[in-house]
Design a protein around this motif. Sequence first.
Motif, PDB file in Angstrom:
ATOM      1  N   ALA A  39       0.844  -1.198   0.000  1.00  0.00           N
ATOM      2  CA  ALA A  39       0.000   0.000   0.000  1.00  0.00           C
ATOM      3  C   ALA A  39       0.879   1.248   0.000  1.00  0.00           C
ATOM      4  CB  ALA A  39      -0.912   0.002   1.217  1.00  0.00           C
ATOM      5  N   SER A  40       0.451   2.249  -0.708  1.00  0.00           N
ATOM      6  CA  SER A  40       1.180   3.517  -0.769  1.00  0.00           C
ATOM      7  C   SER A  40       0.886   4.353   0.467  1.00  0.00           C
ATOM      8  CB  SER A  40       0.757   4.282  -2.034  1.00  0.00           C
ATOM      9  OG  SER A  40       1.149   5.635  -1.956  1.00  0.00           O
ATOM     10  N   VAL A  41       1.947   4.808   1.130  1.00  0.00           N
ATOM     11  CA  VAL A  41       1.795   5.669   2.308  1.00  0.00           C
ATOM     12  C   VAL A  41       1.073   6.960   1.928  1.00  0.00           C
ATOM     13  CG1 VAL A  41       3.048   7.108   3.972  1.00  0.00           C
ATOM     14  CG2 VAL A  41       3.769   4.743   3.565  1.00  0.00           C
ATOM     15  N   ASP A  42       1.494   7.577   0.830  1.00  0.00           N
ATOM     16  CA  ASP A  42       0.892   8.847   0.413  1.00  0.00           C
ATOM     17  C   ASP A  42      -0.597   8.683   0.121  1.00  0.00           C
ATOM     18  OD1 ASP A  42       3.465   9.687   0.616  1.00  0.00           O
ATOM     19  OD2 ASP A  42       3.702  10.302  -1.459  1.00  0.00           O
ATOM     20  N   LYS A  43      -0.957   7.622  -0.627  1.00  0.00           N
ATOM     21  CA  LYS A  43      -2.361   7.410  -0.978  1.00  0.00           C
ATOM     22  C   LYS A  43      -3.192   7.057   0.252  1.00  0.00           C
ATOM     23  CE  LYS A  43      -1.819   6.155  -5.836  1.00  0.00           C
ATOM     24  NZ  LYS A  43      -2.031   5.105  -6.877  1.00  0.00           N
ATOM     25  N   PHE A  44      -2.572   6.349   1.186  1.00  0.00           N
ATOM     26  CA  PHE A  44      -3.290   5.985   2.413  1.00  0.00           C
ATOM     27  C   PHE A  44      -3.667   7.238   3.196  1.00  0.00           C
ATOM     28  CE2 PHE A  44      -3.508   4.938   6.922  1.00  0.00           C
ATOM     29  CZ  PHE A  44      -4.328   3.821   6.925  1.00  0.00           C
ATOM     30  N   ILE A  45      -2.705   8.139   3.387  1.00  0.00           N
ATOM     31  CA  ILE A  45      -2.973   9.366   4.148  1.00  0.00           C
ATOM     32  C   ILE A  45      -3.943  10.265   3.390  1.00  0.00           C
ATOM     33  CG2 ILE A  45      -1.922  11.458   5.118  1.00  0.00           C
ATOM     34  CD1 ILE A  45       0.604   9.813   5.632  1.00  0.00           C
ATOM     35  N   GLU A  46      -3.790  10.321   2.080  1.00  0.00           N
ATOM     36  CA  GLU A  46      -4.726  11.106   1.275  1.00  0.00           C
ATOM     37  C   GLU A  46      -6.141  10.552   1.426  1.00  0.00           C
ATOM     38  OE1 GLU A  46      -4.610  12.967  -3.141  1.00  0.00           O
ATOM     39  OE2 GLU A  46      -4.553  10.784  -3.077  1.00  0.00           O
ATOM     40  N   GLY A  47      -6.270   9.215   1.449  1.00  0.00           N
ATOM     41  CA  GLY A  47      -7.568   8.594   1.637  1.00  0.00           C
ATOM     42  C   GLY A  47      -8.188   8.935   2.979  1.00  0.00           C
ATOM     43  N   LEU A  48      -7.353   8.994   4.016  1.00  0.00           N
ATOM     44  CA  LEU A  48      -7.858   9.374   5.347  1.00  0.00           C
ATOM     45  C   LEU A  48      -8.427  10.796   5.324  1.00  0.00           C
ATOM     46  CD1 LEU A  48      -5.045   8.032   7.724  1.00  0.00           C
ATOM     47  CD2 LEU A  48      -7.343   7.110   7.480  1.00  0.00           C
ATOM     48  N   LEU A  49      -7.700  11.708   4.681  1.00  0.00           N
ATOM     49  CA  LEU A  49      -8.145  13.101   4.620  1.00  0.00           C
ATOM     50  C   LEU A  49      -9.458  13.237   3.844  1.00  0.00           C
ATOM     51  CD1 LEU A  49      -4.692  14.830   4.017  1.00  0.00           C
ATOM     52  CD2 LEU A  49      -6.053  14.920   6.109  1.00  0.00           C
ATOM     53  N   VAL A  50      -9.572  12.476   2.758  1.00  0.00           N
ATOM     54  CA  VAL A  50     -10.812  12.497   1.973  1.00  0.00           C
ATOM     55  C   VAL A  50     -11.958  11.939   2.794  1.00  0.00           C
ATOM     56  CG1 VAL A  50     -11.997  11.522  -0.028  1.00  0.00           C
ATOM     57  CG2 VAL A  50      -9.656  12.354  -0.254  1.00  0.00           C
ATOM     58  N   TYR A  51     -11.722  10.815   3.446  1.00  0.00           N
ATOM     59  CA  TYR A  51     -12.746  10.180   4.280  1.00  0.00           C
ATOM     60  C   TYR A  51     -13.230  11.154   5.355  1.00  0.00           C
ATOM     61  CZ  TYR A  51     -14.687   7.205   7.953  1.00  0.00           C
ATOM     62  OH  TYR A  51     -15.493   6.655   8.919  1.00  0.00           O
ATOM     63  N   SER A  52     -12.298  11.847   6.002  1.00  0.00           N
ATOM     64  CA  SER A  52     -12.670  12.754   7.093  1.00  0.00           C
ATOM     65  C   SER A  52     -13.510  13.928   6.589  1.00  0.00           C
ATOM     66  CB  SER A  52     -11.407  13.282   7.787  1.00  0.00           C
ATOM     67  OG  SER A  52     -10.711  14.208   6.967  1.00  0.00           O
ATOM     68  N   GLU A  53     -13.381  14.250   5.323  1.00  0.00           N
ATOM     69  CA  GLU A  53     -14.153  15.372   4.758  1.00  0.00           C
ATOM     70  C   GLU A  53     -15.558  14.946   4.357  1.00  0.00           C
ATOM     71  OE1 GLU A  53     -14.910  19.268   3.617  1.00  0.00           O
ATOM     72  OE2 GLU A  53     -13.068  18.530   4.543  1.00  0.00           O
ATOM     73  N   VAL A  54     -15.680  13.723   3.821  1.00  0.00           N
ATOM     74  CA  VAL A  54     -16.983  13.308   3.292  1.00  0.00           C
ATOM     75  C   VAL A  54     -17.814  12.530   4.288  1.00  0.00           C
ATOM     76  CG1 VAL A  54     -16.054  13.187   0.958  1.00  0.00           C
ATOM     77  CG2 VAL A  54     -16.083  11.128   2.349  1.00  0.00           C
ATOM     78  N   LYS A  55     -17.212  12.072   5.389  1.00  0.00           N
ATOM     79  CA  LYS A  55     -17.926  11.274   6.382  1.00  0.00           C
ATOM     80  C   LYS A  55     -19.083  12.072   6.986  1.00  0.00           C
ATOM     81  CE  LYS A  55     -18.770   7.980   9.330  1.00  0.00           C
ATOM     82  NZ  LYS A  55     -19.462   6.752   8.912  1.00  0.00           N
TER      83      LYS A  55
END
Length: 282
Positions: A266-282
Motif C-alpha cells: 500500500a502507498s503511504v501517500d495514498k493511504f494518508i490522502e484517503g484518510l483526509l478524503v474520508y474525514s471530509e466526506v464522512k
Amino acid sequence: MKYYIIDDSLSVVKVLNRIVEEQGIGEVIGVSTDPEAAVKEIIVEEPDIVLVDYLMPQKDGISLIRQVREVKPKINFIMISQVSDKEMVAGAYKEGIQFFINKPINLIEVISVLKNVNDKVNLENTLGGIREMIQTRANEQKPDVKAKDKEQRLKEIKYLLGILGMLGESGTGDIIGICEERLQSNSSNIKEGISLYCSQKSEDPKMVKQRIRRAVKRGLTNIAGMGVEDYYNEIFQNYHYVVFDFESIRVEMDYLRGKRKDGGKASVDKFIEGLLVYSEVK
C-alpha cells in the motif's frame, strides 16, 4: 454511473447489460461486439466505466484500453476474461484496470465488483471536489470554521484507524500527526506534509515512513482478513476501498489464503490522502 460494455460474445453483452440495469447499478450508454467501433464510441460517449473482454479476435482488451487512454485517461476499465495466467493478469493490472470479472459470468461476483468500482469512482470524483473546496476555503480565510472542521475531521480519521485495527501501531501516531499538520495547513500535498512533520519532530523521514508503512500494512492485513473470512462482512464492504486500492486488497487476500508468497503493498501517500478524503466526506 455510466457504463459501456464490449465483448465479442453478444450473449455476454446482454447478460452484463441486464445485470447493470436491473440491479440499479448504473446506466448502460453503449454496447458493442466490435472493438474497433467500440473505441470510437467510448471516446465520444465518455462512460465512467467500461467492461471490456480481454481476448477478442480483432483487438484484445489491453490494446483497446491503451488506445482509449491516450485520448480519455480518466475512464475506468473492468476486464472480463477466462484468463488465469498470472503474467497476463498482472499485465492487465499494470495497464490500470480496476478489477477482473471471471467467465462464466456469476451474478453475485458481477454485482459485488461493479458496486465496489462505483464506490471507488465516486470517491475519486469526491476527492477532486474536496480539493477545490479546500482551496476555496483557504482563499476565503475563515479560521473559525477551519478550526472546527479540523477537530471533527481528526475524530473521523482516528475512528477509521480504529476500524482498521491500527491504533496500537507506533506509525499510527505519525499518521495522525501528519494528518493534523495537513488539516492545519489546509493542504492535501502529502509529501510536503510528511516533510514538515519530520522537520518539526527532528526525525529522519525514512525512519518515519518505515514506521508508517508497517502500520499501513497492519491495516491492510486486518481488512483483507475480514474479506477472506466473509467477503460480505459489513466493515469490509464499507471501508476496504477507502484507503486501499483493489489490487493491494486482492493480493493480500490471496496471500492470506496461501495462494501467494508475498502480500499486498500500500502507498503511504495514498493511504494518508484517503484518510483526509474520508474525514471530509464522512
